[in-house]
Scaffold this motif. Sequence first.
Motif, PDB file in Angstrom:
ATOM      1  N   MET A   1       0.841  -1.184   0.000  1.00  0.00           N
ATOM      2  CA  MET A   1       0.000   0.000   0.000  1.00  0.00           C
ATOM      3  C   MET A   1       0.889   1.252   0.000  1.00  0.00           C
ATOM      4  O   MET A   1       1.930   1.270   0.616  1.00  0.00           O
ATOM      5  CB  MET A   1      -0.861  -0.011   1.267  1.00  0.00           C
ATOM      6  CG  MET A   1      -2.231   0.539   1.060  1.00  0.00           C
ATOM      7  SD  MET A   1      -3.152   0.560   2.585  1.00  0.00           S
ATOM      8  CE  MET A   1      -3.143  -1.157   3.070  1.00  0.00           C
ATOM      9  N   GLN A   5      -2.417   4.953  -2.890  1.00  0.00           N
ATOM     10  CA  GLN A   5      -3.453   3.968  -2.586  1.00  0.00           C
ATOM     11  C   GLN A   5      -4.329   4.436  -1.427  1.00  0.00           C
ATOM     12  O   GLN A   5      -5.544   4.234  -1.441  1.00  0.00           O
ATOM     13  CB  GLN A   5      -2.782   2.654  -2.211  1.00  0.00           C
ATOM     14  CG  GLN A   5      -3.621   1.453  -2.553  1.00  0.00           C
ATOM     15  CD  GLN A   5      -2.777   0.204  -2.634  1.00  0.00           C
ATOM     16  OE1 GLN A   5      -1.637   0.180  -2.189  1.00  0.00           O
ATOM     17  NE2 GLN A   5      -3.329  -0.835  -3.180  1.00  0.00           N
ATOM     18  N   ILE A   9      -8.329   4.880  -1.607  1.00  0.00           N
ATOM     19  CA  ILE A   9      -9.271   4.267  -0.655  1.00  0.00           C
ATOM     20  C   ILE A   9     -10.274   5.320  -0.179  1.00  0.00           C
ATOM     21  O   ILE A   9     -11.481   5.106  -0.191  1.00  0.00           O
ATOM     22  CB  ILE A   9      -8.515   3.658   0.545  1.00  0.00           C
ATOM     23  CG1 ILE A   9      -7.730   2.429   0.106  1.00  0.00           C
ATOM     24  CG2 ILE A   9      -9.483   3.280   1.657  1.00  0.00           C
ATOM     25  CD1 ILE A   9      -6.775   1.905   1.154  1.00  0.00           C
TER      26      ILE A   9
ATOM     27  N   GLY B  80      -5.692  -7.093   4.838  1.00  0.00           N
ATOM     28  CA  GLY B  80      -5.829  -5.640   4.733  1.00  0.00           C
ATOM     29  C   GLY B  80      -5.204  -5.119   3.460  1.00  0.00           C
ATOM     30  O   GLY B  80      -5.770  -4.260   2.783  1.00  0.00           O
ATOM     31  N   ASP B  81      -4.046  -5.648   3.116  1.00  0.00           N
ATOM     32  CA  ASP B  81      -3.366  -5.223   1.905  1.00  0.00           C
ATOM     33  C   ASP B  81      -4.181  -5.591   0.665  1.00  0.00           C
ATOM     34  O   ASP B  81      -4.351  -4.797  -0.251  1.00  0.00           O
ATOM     35  CB  ASP B  81      -1.990  -5.877   1.826  1.00  0.00           C
ATOM     36  CG  ASP B  81      -1.240  -5.441   0.581  1.00  0.00           C
ATOM     37  OD1 ASP B  81      -0.876  -4.259   0.506  1.00  0.00           O
ATOM     38  OD2 ASP B  81      -1.064  -6.275  -0.327  1.00  0.00           O
ATOM     39  N   ALA B  84      -7.099  -3.315   0.549  1.00  0.00           N
ATOM     40  CA  ALA B  84      -6.717  -1.961   0.168  1.00  0.00           C
ATOM     41  C   ALA B  84      -6.531  -1.848  -1.333  1.00  0.00           C
ATOM     42  O   ALA B  84      -6.971  -0.886  -1.961  1.00  0.00           O
ATOM     43  CB  ALA B  84      -5.433  -1.567   0.890  1.00  0.00           C
ATOM     44  N   ARG B  85      -5.875  -2.837  -1.914  1.00  0.00           N
ATOM     45  CA  ARG B  85      -5.601  -2.776  -3.345  1.00  0.00           C
ATOM     46  C   ARG B  85      -6.879  -2.889  -4.169  1.00  0.00           C
ATOM     47  O   ARG B  85      -6.954  -2.421  -5.285  1.00  0.00           O
ATOM     48  CB  ARG B  85      -4.599  -3.872  -3.731  1.00  0.00           C
ATOM     49  CG  ARG B  85      -3.169  -3.475  -3.391  1.00  0.00           C
ATOM     50  CD  ARG B  85      -2.162  -4.462  -3.900  1.00  0.00           C
ATOM     51  NE  ARG B  85      -2.075  -5.618  -3.001  1.00  0.00           N
ATOM     52  CZ  ARG B  85      -2.238  -6.871  -3.393  1.00  0.00           C
ATOM     53  NH1 ARG B  85      -2.549  -7.129  -4.640  1.00  0.00           N
ATOM     54  NH2 ARG B  85      -2.129  -7.849  -2.537  1.00  0.00           N
TER      55      ARG B  85
END
Lengths: 240, 115
Positions: A1, A5, A9, B80-81, B84-85
Motif C-alpha cells: 500500500m 493507494q 481508498i 488488509g493489503d 486496500a488494493r
Amino acid sequence: MHCGQTSEIIRSLEQISGLTELNLALKDCSMELNQLGEVLKPLAEKLPLKKFSCFIEDCYMVEEGFAVFSTSIGLMKDLEELSINFGEGYDCYGTTLSYFYRCLSKLKHLKRIRISHRDIHICPVFWVLAMDYVADMTHQLEALELIFKRIEVFENTILEVYCDTIEKLTHLKVLKIILDGNVQFKEVTLQRFVKIIRGLPELKDIQFNYGQLETPLSKETREMLAVSGKNYLKHRSETL
Amino acid sequence: MQGLKYLVIDIDRSYNLSEIDYDNLKFLEKFPKLERANILGWILEKSDTSDDLSLLVGNPTKLLEKRAVHLKFQEYNLAGDFAARNFPQMVPTISHVDSVTLALDQVCTVARHLR
C-alpha cells in the motif's frame, strides 16, 4: 500500500452517495495534509456528511496544506458534528489557523465542534480572529471542545478571548477547554470566566483544565472556581 | 496437519515480497484451525466475524446487514493489503451504509517493505 493507494481508498467512498458519517484515522501514512484536503474535496461536495471526524498523526504538513484541508471541511454544508485531532507535526501559522475557524463558521448546521491541537504556538492576535469566527456561531453551537496539548505558554489574552467568545454562545450545553501548558492567567480574568459560564442558561457540562499558574490564586478566586454554581469546574489540584 | 494453529515461513535470502499476493496464499484455507500465519514477515490473522475488513474480503454479503462499517487497514496484514488494493472496486458492496470508519495505520511502511 502506498500514499496514492491511501488516497484512492478515501476517494472511492464518493460512491456511497448516502454516507452521513465518516471517521478517518490516519497514522504514519506519509500523506500530506494538502493531499488529504484534495481527496476530501469531492467527498465534501457530494456526500451529505453530518458527522466527520479525523485523527491525523505523524503525517506531513505544509502551510498551504492546512488551508486546502480547511477549505474542504468548509464544503461539508450539512455537517452537524466535527472532530479533528491534529497530532504531532501539525504546526501552522496564525493566519491559517484563523482561516480554519472561518471555514467552520460558514457551516450553518454545525452544532458540535471538537478540535485538538498539539505543539502549536498560539499568537493571541490570530487567536482573537479565530475565536471571532467561533463567536459568529452564536445561535447554533451546542458543544465546544478545544484541547491544546504541550503548548509553551498561554498568555492571559487567550483567556480573555475565550471569555469574549463564550459569553456570545448562548445555546452552549457543553464546554470543554483543556490547556496543557504554562498559563499566565490573571485572577480577574479567571473570575470573569467563571461569571460568564454561570450566566450561560443551557450549559450543563463544563470541563476547564489548565496547567501551572505562575502565582497562587487568592482564597476568593479558589472558592469561585471550586463552587462555580454548577459545580462542574475541574482543575489540577496543584493550582488550588 | 488439519490441527495446525500457527505457521511461520521464512527463508534465508532476499525475496521480492511484491510477488506475494493474498490469492496465492489461499492454500492457508486448507488449515481450518489456523489462527495466525507469518509468511516472510507478512502476518495473516484469522479474525472473528465482527471484523468488517475480513467480511469485505471473504464474505461481503454479510455486510449488507450493517449500517456502519469499521475497516482497519494495518501494516503487514495480508487481508488488509488485499482489501486496500481492491477497495475502490469493493465499495459498491458497502454502498448501503450510513457510516464508514477508516483506520489507516503505517500504510506507507508496507510500501517501503514492498519496494
